[in-house]
Design a protein around this motif. Structure first.
Motif, short mmCIF file in Angstrom:
data_model
loop_
_atom_site.label_atom_id
_atom_site.label_comp_id
_atom_site.label_asym_id
_atom_site.label_seq_id
_atom_site.Cartn_x
_atom_site.Cartn_y
_atom_site.Cartn_z
N LEU A 97 0.85 -1.19 0.00
CA LEU A 97 0.00 0.00 0.00
C LEU A 97 0.89 1.25 0.00
O LEU A 97 2.02 1.22 0.48
N PRO A 98 0.40 2.35 -0.54
CA PRO A 98 1.22 3.56 -0.65
C PRO A 98 1.45 4.25 0.68
O PRO A 98 0.60 4.23 1.57
N PHE A 99 2.61 4.89 0.80
CA PHE A 99 2.97 5.71 1.95
C PHE A 99 2.84 7.18 1.57
O PHE A 99 3.37 7.62 0.55
N ALA A 100 2.14 7.95 2.40
CA ALA A 100 2.13 9.41 2.29
C ALA A 100 2.96 9.92 3.47
O ALA A 100 2.50 9.90 4.61
N VAL A 101 4.18 10.35 3.20
CA VAL A 101 5.15 10.66 4.24
C VAL A 101 5.13 12.16 4.55
O VAL A 101 5.37 12.99 3.67
N SER A 102 4.84 12.48 5.81
CA SER A 102 4.83 13.86 6.27
C SER A 102 6.23 14.24 6.72
O SER A 102 6.79 13.62 7.63
N ALA A 103 6.79 15.27 6.08
CA ALA A 103 8.16 15.64 6.41
C ALA A 103 8.49 17.00 5.83
O ALA A 103 8.02 17.36 4.75
N TYR A 115 10.88 6.35 0.02
CA TYR A 115 9.82 5.38 0.32
C TYR A 115 8.40 5.88 0.02
O TYR A 115 7.46 5.10 0.02
N GLY A 116 8.23 7.16 -0.21
CA GLY A 116 6.89 7.72 -0.35
C GLY A 116 6.30 7.61 -1.74
O GLY A 116 7.02 7.66 -2.74
N GLN A 117 5.01 7.44 -1.77
CA GLN A 117 4.25 7.62 -3.01
C GLN A 117 3.56 8.98 -2.99
O GLN A 117 3.04 9.44 -4.00
N ALA A 118 3.58 9.61 -1.82
CA ALA A 118 3.06 10.96 -1.65
C ALA A 118 3.85 11.64 -0.53
O ALA A 118 4.44 10.97 0.33
N TRP A 119 3.86 12.96 -0.57
CA TRP A 119 4.51 13.78 0.46
C TRP A 119 3.47 14.69 1.07
O TRP A 119 2.60 15.23 0.37
N VAL A 120 3.54 14.87 2.39
CA VAL A 120 2.54 15.66 3.11
C VAL A 120 3.22 16.78 3.89
O VAL A 120 4.28 16.58 4.51
N THR A 121 2.60 17.96 3.88
CA THR A 121 3.06 19.06 4.72
C THR A 121 1.86 19.80 5.29
O THR A 121 0.75 19.74 4.73
N THR A 122 2.08 20.49 6.41
CA THR A 122 1.07 21.38 6.98
C THR A 122 1.49 22.83 6.82
O THR A 122 0.84 23.73 7.36
N LYS A 163 1.69 15.53 -3.99
CA LYS A 163 2.04 16.55 -3.00
C LYS A 163 0.77 16.98 -2.29
O LYS A 163 -0.13 17.55 -2.91
N ILE A 164 0.70 16.71 -0.99
CA ILE A 164 -0.53 16.89 -0.23
C ILE A 164 -0.35 17.99 0.82
O ILE A 164 0.60 17.96 1.61
N LEU A 165 -1.27 18.94 0.84
CA LEU A 165 -1.29 19.95 1.89
C LEU A 165 -2.42 19.63 2.85
O LEU A 165 -3.59 19.59 2.45
N LEU A 166 -2.07 19.39 4.10
CA LEU A 166 -3.06 19.21 5.16
C LEU A 166 -3.45 20.59 5.65
O LEU A 166 -2.66 21.28 6.30
N THR A 167 -4.65 21.03 5.31
CA THR A 167 -5.05 22.41 5.59
C THR A 167 -5.42 22.60 7.07
O THR A 167 -5.61 21.64 7.81
N LEU A 198 -5.50 18.49 -1.57
CA LEU A 198 -5.72 19.19 -0.31
C LEU A 198 -6.54 18.30 0.61
O LEU A 198 -7.51 17.68 0.17
N VAL A 199 -6.18 18.26 1.87
CA VAL A 199 -6.96 17.55 2.88
C VAL A 199 -7.61 18.60 3.77
O VAL A 199 -6.91 19.45 4.33
N ILE A 200 -8.94 18.57 3.85
CA ILE A 200 -9.65 19.52 4.70
C ILE A 200 -10.32 18.77 5.84
O ILE A 200 -10.70 17.61 5.70
N HIS A 201 -10.47 19.44 6.96
CA HIS A 201 -11.02 18.82 8.17
C HIS A 201 -12.55 18.87 8.16
O HIS A 201 -13.15 19.85 7.72
N TRP A 202 -13.14 17.83 8.67
CA TRP A 202 -14.57 17.84 8.91
C TRP A 202 -14.88 18.95 9.91
O TRP A 202 -14.16 19.13 10.89
N PRO A 203 -15.93 19.73 9.67
CA PRO A 203 -16.23 20.85 10.58
C PRO A 203 -16.47 20.37 12.03
O PRO A 203 -17.24 19.44 12.27
#
Length: 228
Positions: A97-103, A115-122, A163-167, A198-203
Motif C-alpha cells: 500500500l502507498p505511503f504518504a510521508v509527512s516531512a 519510500y513515499g508515493q506521496a509527500w505531506v506538509t502542513t 504533493k498533499i497539503l493538510l489544511t 488538499l486535505v480539509i477537516h470535517w467541521p
C-alpha cells in the motif's frame, strides 16, 4: 496515521495488511515522525525530543516498508526489532500500500523521496500565528523545492510523488471553508504551487476547524468540477 509515538512497525504492518484487504486495496498510510501533544504521551512515556523522533522515524519507515513487501523479516535495530515476522499474503496493492510521508526536515524528506508515493506538509509552523498567506506560499514553495532536490539526489523524479497539503495550519487556515469561491481560490493558488491534493477537516464546532456544514458539503460536491 502511523506515528512512532505510539506504534511499532510489526503490529502496524499486520493491521495495515488487514485494512488493505478489507478495503479492497483502497488504503493509503499517512506516516510522520509525530509531534508534541497528547499523542506524544499516549503510552505513558515522556515526550521525545525532535531529534529522538527523527532517529526513530529513520528506523521505523524502512522496517515498515520491508514488513509490507517481504514474506518474513528479521531485523535488529536500536529502537525496533523483528524476528521472523511473517506477513503472508501481504498487501492487496503491490508491492505494498502507498505511503504518504509527512516531512519538512532533511532527514524526513529523504525518507519521503525514497519510500513515499506521496509527500505531506502542513506548511511552516512558524507562520501559524503571525504569518501572511504570501509568506506561507513562499515557505511552501521552498519546501516543494527541497523535496525536488532530495528526489533528484537519489535519481527519482519528484513528479512520481503526490504533493498533499493538510489544511488548517497555515495563516489563512479559516478562509478556505468560508465559501465555495474562497475554497476554489485557495485550492487554485496551491495547485499553481504544485500541490496535487488538499486535505480539509470535517467541521468541528467551537474549534479551529469550525465551519458551516452546508458550505463544507457544497465544497465537496462542486469544487472538484471547478478546479478541473
Amino acid at each position: 496515521m502511523g506515528s512512532p509515538n505510539f506504534r511499532h512497525p510489526v503490529p502496524l504492518a499486520k493491521e495495515l495488511i488487514s485494512l488493505d484487504d478489507i478495503s479492497g486495496g483502497r488504503v493509503t498510510l499517512g506516516i510522520g515522525a509525530g509531534g508534541n501533544g497528547f499523542d506524544a504521551t499516549a503510552l505513558g512515556q515522556e515526550p521525545w525530543t525532535p531529534r529522538e523522533r527523527a532517529d526513530r522515524f529513520a528506523e521505523f519507515v524502512p522496517l515498515l516498508d520491508r514488513l509490507l513487501t517481504e514474506e518474513s523479516v528479521t531485523s535488529e535495530g536500536e529502537f525496533y526489532s523483528a524476528h521472523e515476522a511473517r506477513n503472508i499474503p501481504g498487501c492487496v496493492q503491490r508491492p505494498r500500500l502507498p505511503f504518504a510521508v509527512s516531512a519538512t526536515g532533511p532527514r524526513g524528506l529523504k525518507l519521503a523521496a525514497r519510500y513515499g508515493q506521496a509527500w505531506v506538509t502542513t506548511g511552516d509552523p512558524k507562520l501559524y500565528e503571525d504569518g501572511t498567506p504570501e509568506q506561507s506560499a513562499e515557505a511552501l514553495r521552498g519546501q516543494l523545492g527541497k523535496l525536488a532536490e532530495t528526489c533528484a539526489a537519489i535519481g527519482r523524479d519528484v513528479a512520481e510523488l503526490d504533493k498533499i497539503l493538510l489544511t488548517g495550519f497555515t495563516p489563512d487556515r479559516g478562509r478556505p471553508l468560508e465559501s465555495l469561491d474562497a475554497f476554489v481560490d485557495f485550492a487554485g493558488r496551491h495547485q499553481e504551487l504544485g500541490f496535487t491534493e488538499l486535505v480539509i477537516h470535517w467541521p468541528i464546532p467551537d474549534s479551529d476547524f469550525a465551519a458551516e456544514q452546508k458550505v463544507f458539503e457544497q465544497i465537496a460536491m462542486e469544487a472538484p468540477a471547478q478546479l478541473g
